[in-house]
Structure formats: C-alpha cells, structure tokens
Scaffold this active site. Structure first.
Site, PDB file in Angstrom:
ATOM      1  N   LYS A 125     -20.195   0.396  51.505  1.00 14.39           N
ATOM      2  CA  LYS A 125     -21.644   0.363  51.211  1.00 14.39           C
ATOM      3  C   LYS A 125     -22.410   1.211  52.224  1.00 14.39           C
ATOM      4  O   LYS A 125     -23.280   1.999  51.876  1.00 14.39           O
ATOM      5  CB  LYS A 125     -22.110  -1.092  51.248  1.00 14.39           C
ATOM      6  CG  LYS A 125     -23.173  -1.466  50.292  1.00 14.39           C
ATOM      7  CD  LYS A 125     -22.699  -1.898  48.924  1.00 14.39           C
ATOM      8  CE  LYS A 125     -21.889  -0.880  48.194  1.00 14.39           C
ATOM      9  NZ  LYS A 125     -21.280  -1.358  46.988  1.00 14.39           N
ATOM     10  N   LYS A 163     -22.564   7.024  39.211  1.00 10.41           N
ATOM     11  CA  LYS A 163     -22.474   5.584  38.944  1.00 10.41           C
ATOM     12  C   LYS A 163     -21.216   5.246  38.157  1.00 10.41           C
ATOM     13  O   LYS A 163     -20.560   4.262  38.420  1.00 10.41           O
ATOM     14  CB  LYS A 163     -23.724   5.148  38.154  1.00 10.41           C
ATOM     15  CG  LYS A 163     -23.768   3.669  37.843  1.00 10.41           C
ATOM     16  CD  LYS A 163     -23.999   2.858  39.103  1.00 10.41           C
ATOM     17  CE  LYS A 163     -23.990   1.363  38.862  1.00 10.41           C
ATOM     18  NZ  LYS A 163     -23.780   0.613  40.102  1.00 10.41           N
ATOM     19  N   TRP A 221     -22.514  16.558  36.717  1.00 11.79           N
ATOM     20  CA  TRP A 221     -21.997  16.199  38.039  1.00 11.79           C
ATOM     21  C   TRP A 221     -20.826  17.148  38.267  1.00 11.79           C
ATOM     22  O   TRP A 221     -19.803  17.076  37.580  1.00 11.79           O
ATOM     23  CB  TRP A 221     -21.542  14.742  38.033  1.00 11.79           C
ATOM     24  CG  TRP A 221     -21.103  14.223  39.356  1.00 11.79           C
ATOM     25  CD1 TRP A 221     -21.896  13.731  40.363  1.00 11.79           C
ATOM     26  CD2 TRP A 221     -19.752  14.108  39.829  1.00 11.79           C
ATOM     27  NE1 TRP A 221     -21.125  13.322  41.414  1.00 11.79           N
ATOM     28  CE2 TRP A 221     -19.801  13.540  41.122  1.00 11.79           C
ATOM     29  CE3 TRP A 221     -18.506  14.427  39.288  1.00 11.79           C
ATOM     30  CZ2 TRP A 221     -18.669  13.285  41.884  1.00 11.79           C
ATOM     31  CZ3 TRP A 221     -17.372  14.180  40.051  1.00 11.79           C
ATOM     32  CH2 TRP A 221     -17.462  13.617  41.327  1.00 11.79           C
ATOM     33  N   ASN A 256     -18.584  16.363  28.732  1.00 16.88           N
ATOM     34  CA  ASN A 256     -18.209  15.418  29.801  1.00 16.88           C
ATOM     35  C   ASN A 256     -16.699  15.411  29.884  1.00 16.88           C
ATOM     36  O   ASN A 256     -16.024  15.438  28.854  1.00 16.88           O
ATOM     37  CB  ASN A 256     -18.653  13.988  29.463  1.00 16.88           C
ATOM     38  CG  ASN A 256     -20.122  13.768  29.719  1.00 16.88           C
ATOM     39  OD1 ASN A 256     -20.854  14.689  30.041  1.00 16.88           O
ATOM     40  ND2 ASN A 256     -20.554  12.532  29.566  1.00 16.88           N
ATOM     41  N   GLY A 257     -16.176  15.328  31.100  1.00 13.25           N
ATOM     42  CA  GLY A 257     -14.717  15.251  31.254  1.00 13.25           C
ATOM     43  C   GLY A 257     -14.173  16.484  31.936  1.00 13.25           C
ATOM     44  O   GLY A 257     -14.923  17.256  32.552  1.00 13.25           O
ATOM     45  N   GLU A 293     -15.731  -3.774  52.023  1.00 17.65           N
ATOM     46  CA  GLU A 293     -16.868  -3.502  51.136  1.00 17.65           C
ATOM     47  C   GLU A 293     -18.091  -3.074  51.959  1.00 17.65           C
ATOM     48  O   GLU A 293     -18.829  -2.165  51.568  1.00 17.65           O
ATOM     49  CB  GLU A 293     -17.168  -4.748  50.284  1.00 17.65           C
ATOM     50  CG  GLU A 293     -18.406  -4.679  49.417  1.00 17.65           C
ATOM     51  CD  GLU A 293     -18.439  -3.500  48.444  1.00 17.65           C
ATOM     52  OE1 GLU A 293     -17.441  -2.791  48.292  1.00 17.65           O
ATOM     53  OE2 GLU A 293     -19.519  -3.275  47.873  1.00 17.65           O
ATOM     54  N   ARG A 315     -26.557   7.628  36.447  1.00 20.37           N
ATOM     55  CA  ARG A 315     -25.120   7.870  36.557  1.00 20.37           C
ATOM     56  C   ARG A 315     -24.783   8.838  37.695  1.00 20.37           C
ATOM     57  O   ARG A 315     -23.634   8.935  38.099  1.00 20.37           O
ATOM     58  CB  ARG A 315     -24.596   8.468  35.245  1.00 20.37           C
ATOM     59  CG  ARG A 315     -24.672   7.506  34.079  1.00 20.37           C
ATOM     60  CD  ARG A 315     -24.498   8.226  32.769  1.00 20.37           C
ATOM     61  NE  ARG A 315     -23.185   8.795  32.607  1.00 20.37           N
ATOM     62  CZ  ARG A 315     -22.198   8.217  31.913  1.00 20.37           C
ATOM     63  NH1 ARG A 315     -22.409   7.083  31.325  1.00 20.37           N
ATOM     64  NH2 ARG A 315     -21.029   8.788  31.799  1.00 20.37           N
ATOM     65  N   CYS A 357     -21.411  13.012  34.614  1.00 25.47           N
ATOM     66  CA  CYS A 357     -22.111  13.766  33.561  1.00 25.47           C
ATOM     67  C   CYS A 357     -22.610  12.852  32.441  1.00 25.47           C
ATOM     68  O   CYS A 357     -22.014  11.810  32.165  1.00 25.47           O
ATOM     69  CB  CYS A 357     -21.163  14.778  32.938  1.00 25.47           C
ATOM     70  SG  CYS A 357     -20.513  15.967  34.092  1.00 25.47           S
ATOM     71  N   HIS A 392      -4.184  -1.302  67.579  1.00 19.70           N
ATOM     72  CA  HIS A 392      -2.946  -0.552  67.323  1.00 19.70           C
ATOM     73  C   HIS A 392      -3.225   0.934  67.109  1.00 19.70           C
ATOM     74  O   HIS A 392      -2.473   1.616  66.426  1.00 19.70           O
ATOM     75  CB  HIS A 392      -2.203  -1.157  66.123  1.00 19.70           C
ATOM     76  CG  HIS A 392      -1.744  -2.556  66.386  1.00 19.70           C
ATOM     77  ND1 HIS A 392      -0.662  -2.846  67.187  1.00 19.70           N
ATOM     78  CD2 HIS A 392      -2.259  -3.756  66.018  1.00 19.70           C
ATOM     79  CE1 HIS A 392      -0.513  -4.159  67.278  1.00 19.70           C
ATOM     80  NE2 HIS A 392      -1.487  -4.738  66.581  1.00 19.70           N
ATOM     81  N   GLU A 437     -21.659   5.048  51.681  1.00 20.09           N
ATOM     82  CA  GLU A 437     -22.147   5.725  50.482  1.00 20.09           C
ATOM     83  C   GLU A 437     -23.645   5.953  50.484  1.00 20.09           C
ATOM     84  O   GLU A 437     -24.107   6.955  49.960  1.00 20.09           O
ATOM     85  CB  GLU A 437     -21.668   5.043  49.191  1.00 20.09           C
ATOM     86  CG  GLU A 437     -22.262   3.715  48.834  1.00 20.09           C
ATOM     87  CD  GLU A 437     -21.757   3.199  47.469  1.00 20.09           C
ATOM     88  OE1 GLU A 437     -21.600   1.986  47.354  1.00 20.09           O
ATOM     89  OE2 GLU A 437     -21.536   3.996  46.540  1.00 20.09           O
TER      90      GLU A 437
HETATM   91  C1  AGP Z   1     -19.740   1.137  44.635  1.00 21.28           C
HETATM   92  O1  AGP Z   1     -20.911   1.008  45.297  1.00 21.28           O
HETATM   93  C2  AGP Z   1     -19.433   2.318  43.911  1.00 21.28           C
HETATM   94  N1  AGP Z   1     -20.491   3.112  43.612  1.00 21.28           N
HETATM   95  C3  AGP Z   1     -18.068   2.505  43.318  1.00 21.28           C
HETATM   96  O2  AGP Z   1     -17.134   2.288  44.323  1.00 21.28           O
HETATM   97  C4  AGP Z   1     -17.680   1.688  42.064  1.00 21.28           C
HETATM   98  O3  AGP Z   1     -17.548   0.344  42.387  1.00 21.28           O
HETATM   99  C5  AGP Z   1     -16.388   2.263  41.466  1.00 21.28           C
HETATM  100  O4  AGP Z   1     -16.604   3.596  41.094  1.00 21.28           O
HETATM  101  C6  AGP Z   1     -15.863   1.465  40.303  1.00 21.28           C
HETATM  102  O5  AGP Z   1     -16.764   1.460  39.247  1.00 21.28           O
HETATM  103  P1  AGP Z   1     -16.629   0.452  38.045  1.00 21.28           P
HETATM  104  O6  AGP Z   1     -16.819  -0.927  38.600  1.00 21.28           O
HETATM  105  O7  AGP Z   1     -17.718   0.840  37.108  1.00 21.28           O
HETATM  106  O8  AGP Z   1     -15.268   0.616  37.464  1.00 21.28           O
END
Ligand code: AGP
Length: 607
Positions: free
Chosen positions: A484, A602, A75, A99-100, A480, A27, A2, A503, A487
């Site tokens: 990627k 974000k 959001w 927000n929150g 990672e 965001r 948000c 396993h 997402e």
């Molecule tokens: C990665 O592509 C993400 N969108 C997500 O995992 C991100 O790295 C995570 O939310 C942590 O965010 P920050 O680095 O702003 O703390």
C-alpha cells in the site's frame, strides 16, 4: 488498464464515448483517444494524458452531432505513453481500439512486408492486417475472422470501417468485452461501467466471437463464421456508485466504507453468528474431505489469501498453499483429487488469476472464487463463487475489498472447521461475535481520529526507504502495508517477518531509517520488543501499529498508532484499516496522485 467503449445510435456519440472513457478512468491509463464517423469519413483525436484533455480536443473537432465511434484509454505495453502510440490505430479504411497483448506481433509485422508503421504498438499491426484482409475479401466479418486466425495472445477489439458507416465490429479472445443493448443505441465496452449509465442490458461475447453492431441490431459470429444465437443479460450493478461524496479521494472514501462493506458481507454470509454459504454452496459436502487448499491471487488479493491461510490452518487444520497467480499458472503444482483451489480477485478480471482458474478447471480441481464483481469472467468460470459485498472500488489502491476478502476467508475457515468438527458451533459463534466488533466499534474508532496517522506520515514522507516487521498474521499485514505504501507514496519499502530481518536486511538499517513494527498479536509482544530494540540500536526510527494493551511496545517506539485490543479474528482487520490510512496520509503529505498512482492499473488484464 486499457479500456474500450464504442457506440452506434441516435444520441451524441462523442459525448457517450467521453462519458464511457471517464467511467473507465479508474482502471488506470496514460493516454486516450477516439475515432468517430463524420461526413462519410473517420476522424480521430488522441491525447497523452487525461480524458479531460481529450474532451477539449474533441470539442474542437466535432462541433456537430456524431452517431457512431470507438474510444480507448491506453495503459502502455508496447511503446511508451505518447499521442502517437495512443489508440485508435489504423489506416484510411479501418480504425481499431485494442485491449490485451498480441504476442506474435513482431512476426506478423515482418510478414506484412513493405508496410510503413507510425507507432510502436502491437495494435497497429492488427489494424493493418484487418485492412489487408478487408481489401482482399470486401467482407468485414471474414476479414476479422481471418485476422483472428493469425493472432496469438489476448485481445478485445473494437473496429470501424470507413465505408461501413454507423456500424461497430468487435472481436474477443481472453480479454473482457461486452455489448450493451440500449433503447437509443448499442455499445461495446471492456467494462460494463462504461455504458451502465445508458443501459443495464448486455450480451456477453465468448472467446473467438466476432460481432457486428448497428443501432438496431447485434449479430454474433463464431470463429468458424457461423451465426450464433445470443442471449441478453441484465446487470445487477448500480450505475450511480462512483461519487466521492465529501471525501477528497476515492481511496479515503473507500476506507470509510469498510464498516458498511464488512457488515453487508457479514449479513449475506452468516446466520445467527454461524457462517452460511447456502445461497451459493447448498451442500456441505463441498467442505468435506478437503486435502490441501491452494489459494491463488495477485497483489492485495494474495495478501488476503495469506490471512486466509492463517485462519484455515489455525481453525480447520487443513494445509494451505498460497501462490501468486502469475507463477501458479506456469508451475507444476502438486494437485490431488480432493484438493480445493480458492481464487481471490476484486475485479474478477485479473489475467493471471483467470488463467490459473482455467488451468485448475482443466485439471478438474474443485474451484471456489472470492470475487467482488458480479458478472466478471472469474465469477462466471469458477466452480463456485462467493461474492464480497464491498461495492465498486474506484481507487487503484485496494482497501475495502481487502478487508472483505479477509472476512470471507475467515468465514470459509470457520465453515470448514464446523464441517470437519475441529470447532464446535459455540466456539464459532464466539469467534464471530468478537469479529463483528470490528465493523460495529473498532474500525469506526480508528476512523474517528486521523492525528496519529498524520504524525507518522510526517516521519515517513521525508524518507526514501522503509521496512515493515511483524510476526504471524502481523507479518502478513506487513506485506499488505508495504504494498500500500509503495503503490501510492512511491516510497520504497520491504516487509519482513520480524525474526528474519537479522539474516541480511538489517545491514540496510542506518540512522533515521523508518521501521514500521506491527504488533497486535499478544503472544509476540516480547519477541517484537526485542526486534524493535535491535533496529533501534542501529538508528531506526520506529513507528508501531499495535493494540492499546501493548505497553511494552509503545514505550520503546518513536511514534505509535494504536488499534483497539482484539483477538486473531479482529486484529488483521483493524490493522488493515490503520495501515491503509498510514499509506494514505503519507501519500497526501507527499502530494501524490493518490487515486491514480503512476504506472498502475486497477484491473490488470494482461500478463
Ligand atoms: C492493490 O492495491 C492493487 N492495486 C493490486 O495489487 C490488486 O490487488 C491486484 O492487481 C489484484 O487485483 P484483483 O483483486 O482485481 O484480482
């Protein structure tokens, strides 16, 4: 996640709110709305979907100039994404954006008794409590402070009262909120980028603060109702960094930014090919006598922490734990007086990482944050902070921030190794010389040819599931890579240490299942070849990300993406760029909303 913007001043409030909401779009959000004063009334417009839609609706509603209002990108947390659940929420007397999360909203809703609710949100409950308090006290500050006393959870609120025109009120607890002070008006925002175009001056609110903002002045009150003295700060961020240039997506632009981001970070944290943290950590004793290092972060930043663990254990011989912040904050970690905790965060606002930092501060553990956003809460509250110089990252998928986070972790490992004397200066210089090839040559080489990524993307884009395998730091790169791909392409994938697959998970490999093998560490080429044989003999299609010299891997793979030959101080970085491009071209092939993938935000400012 948000976003909040509010404005009161001489300029066109509708345009300023829309500008602010556009700046907050990165965001991640699913609906948007705003409330503005118009002829002694508050008019609200909302939409499910994009700010561009809201803009069309707002133009129809507000043909004349308006001077004050609040806006929001939502959001969804409580209640599905819909126009009804979009903010602002309220009554004929008061409208709020939030927000929150209000953790006790159900109890509060019940306590309100015979009140009708039109939405499923926790926010509407807060608005109705403020309304009730205001009707009782006729004092906006008292009504907000009384409401604050009832709430549990995290919240940043922007509030307007129908009978107090051209005034914005704000309340903050555990969720970011800033007040911007401009020549032509005042702002509130959850993120400075929402008003940076108009002013770089801002006031930071503390938890429990209530603010009253008119076009000429700002008054801040502590939770006990007493007026506080306020001080203004100036942002070092540049407003004009949000362009995509010639790229179709921010994600691709940001991957192409990597050599510069890494060069800048290198420039600020090394001197004569030796790590140099003297600007923020002048005393080397900080790196002495460290017991255990605890790395705490979320998502991609956590994966940078895993690469950091590899570097620190290998070079400085200090034991490292890595834990996702959402678990760490509620766990009972074994922490000793001489331990060091490292928090990694691009945004510096991730709720779980911040809570973990606060928990560590309370326990008086040495804390050091690796943060990309100056002025962010994590940066402000850490014992020490080291900034990554990636520049603003707009795409939800973190790319350049990851590579510079790994870079800083390498420098921290080298610095600690020097102080602990597990490496000599000459050895450290050698490592940093080879590392610098990453941004001068290797990543630019990878960026110069997208053909291998497009070929691999053609294979992946037809699939529902994929597996990543690797060993050592290549295993961490696989974690990672999998995140990627998931997402932005929505292909389900899992990452495994290559020896672990047999396993259990190997039962999922069938004819045509893609397995992406990451093999850049020479010492594992033969082992990786055997693991590739195992999955191939069960029908897997193997895409290998490997160094040019990995002949025995290349010859048995169905599709190959090569990165230049390198050492442990180069391969995790070149691999990162390669797996980011792989995810990007796969998502492109599948026509996904690459910069704003569904359901994602974000900056994750709720638990
Ligand atoms: C990665 O592509 C993400 N969108 C997500 O995992 C991100 O790295 C995570 O939310 C942590 O965010 P920050 O680095 O702003 O703390």
């Amino acid at each position: 996640m948000c976003g909040i913007i509010g404005y009161t001043g001489n300029d066109n409030a509708k345009e300023i709110l829309l500008d602010g909401l556009s700046a907050l779009e990165y965001r991640g959000y699913d609906s948007a709305g705003m409330s503005l004063f118009k002829n002694n009334d508050i008019i609200t417009v909302k939409t499910q979907g994009r700010v561009s839609e809201l803009s069309k609706k707002a133009s129809a509603q507000f043909s004349e100039k308006t001077f004050c209002g609040i806006g929001h990108t939502r959001w969804a947390t409580h209640g599905k994404p819909s126009e009804t659940n979009a903010h602002p929420h309220g009554t004929e007397n008061v409208m709020i954006v939030h927000n929150g999360i209000i953790e006790n909203y159900k109890e509060l809703k019940n306590e309100l008794g015979n009140v009708n609710f039109y939405s499923d949100t926790d926010t509407e409950v807060v608005a109705k409590i403020i309304d009730k308090e205001y009707r009782k006290t006729r004092d906006p500050i008292k009504s907000i402070i009384n409401t604050h006393r009832l709430l549990k959870g995290s919240y940043a609120l922007g509030i307007i009262f129908a009978d107090i025109p051209d005034t914005v009120f704000a309340l903050k607890k555990d969720s970011p909120l800033l007040i911007g002070t401009g020549k032509n008006g005042m702002f509130i925002a959850s993120d400075i980028s929402a008003f940076l175009k108009y002013t770089d001056r801002y006031i930071r609110l503390s938890d429990g603060d209530t603010a009253m903002i008119t076009k000429e002045c700002v008054c801040v009150f502590a939770a006990d109702g007493n007026k506080k003295t306020i001080s203004e700060e100036r942002s070092v961020k540049n407003a004009d960094v949000t362009g995509k240039g010639n790229f179709n997506h921010f994600m691709l632009k940001e991957i192409f930014d990597e050599p510069d981001a890494m060069r800048n970070t290198f420039g600020s944290l090394t001197k004569d090919f030796l790590p140099d943290f003297s600007a923020t950590i002048p005393d080397d004793s900080f790196f002495e006598d460290i017991g255990t290092i605890h790395i705490v972060a979320c998502g991609t930043a956590l994966h940078a922490g895993l690469q950091g663990k590899y570097f620190i254990e290998k070079l400085a011989k200090i034991p490292v734990t890595t834990e996702t912040a959402g678990e760490f904050r509620y766990s009972d970690p074994i922490l000793r007086e001489n331990d060091l905790a490292i928090i990694i965060s691009q945004s510096g606002e991730t709720a779980d990482s911040l809570a973990a930092l606060r928990m560590l501060n309370k326990k008086h553990i040495r804390t050091l944050s690796v943060v990309n956003t100056p002025g962010s809460t994590i940066a402000e509250e850490s014992g020490k902070v080291v900034f990554t110089l990636a520049g603003q990252e707009i795409a939800v998928a973190s790319t350049k921030a990851y590579n510079v986070q790994c870079e800083v972790m390498l420098f921290l490992a080298l610095k600690t190794a020097l102080v602990k004397k597990t490496l000599t200066s000459a050895e450290v210089k050698n490592i940093l010389h080879s590392f610098s090839r990453v941004f001068t040559d290797s990543i630019p080489t990878i960026l110069s040819n997208n053909t291998p990524f497009r070929k691999a993307a053609e294979i992946l884009s037809g699939c529902k599931n994929a597996f990543f395998i690797g060993r050592g730091y290549d295993n961490y790169s696989g974690q990672e890579a999998s995140l990627k791909l998931k997402e932005i392409s929505y292909i389900h994938s899992e990452a495994y240490a290559a020896g672990e697959l047999k396993h259990g998970t190997i039962s999922l490999i069938e004819e045509g299942t893609p397995v992406i093998s990451i093999a850049t560490d020479k010492k594992f080429y033969e082992k990786m070849r055997s693991n590739i044989e195992e999955v191939k003999s069960r029908g897997a299609v193997v895409i290998s990300v490997c160094c040019e010299n990995a002949q025995i891997i290349k010859e048995i793979s169905d599709c190959v993406i090569t990165v230049p030959n390198g050492t442990f101080a180069e391969n995790p970085f070149t691999t990162a760029t390669a797996i980011q491009l792989l995810a990007y071209y796969t998502a492109l092939e599948m026509n996904r909303d690459i910069d704003k993938p569904r359901n994602l935000a974000k900056s994750v400012t709720v638990e």
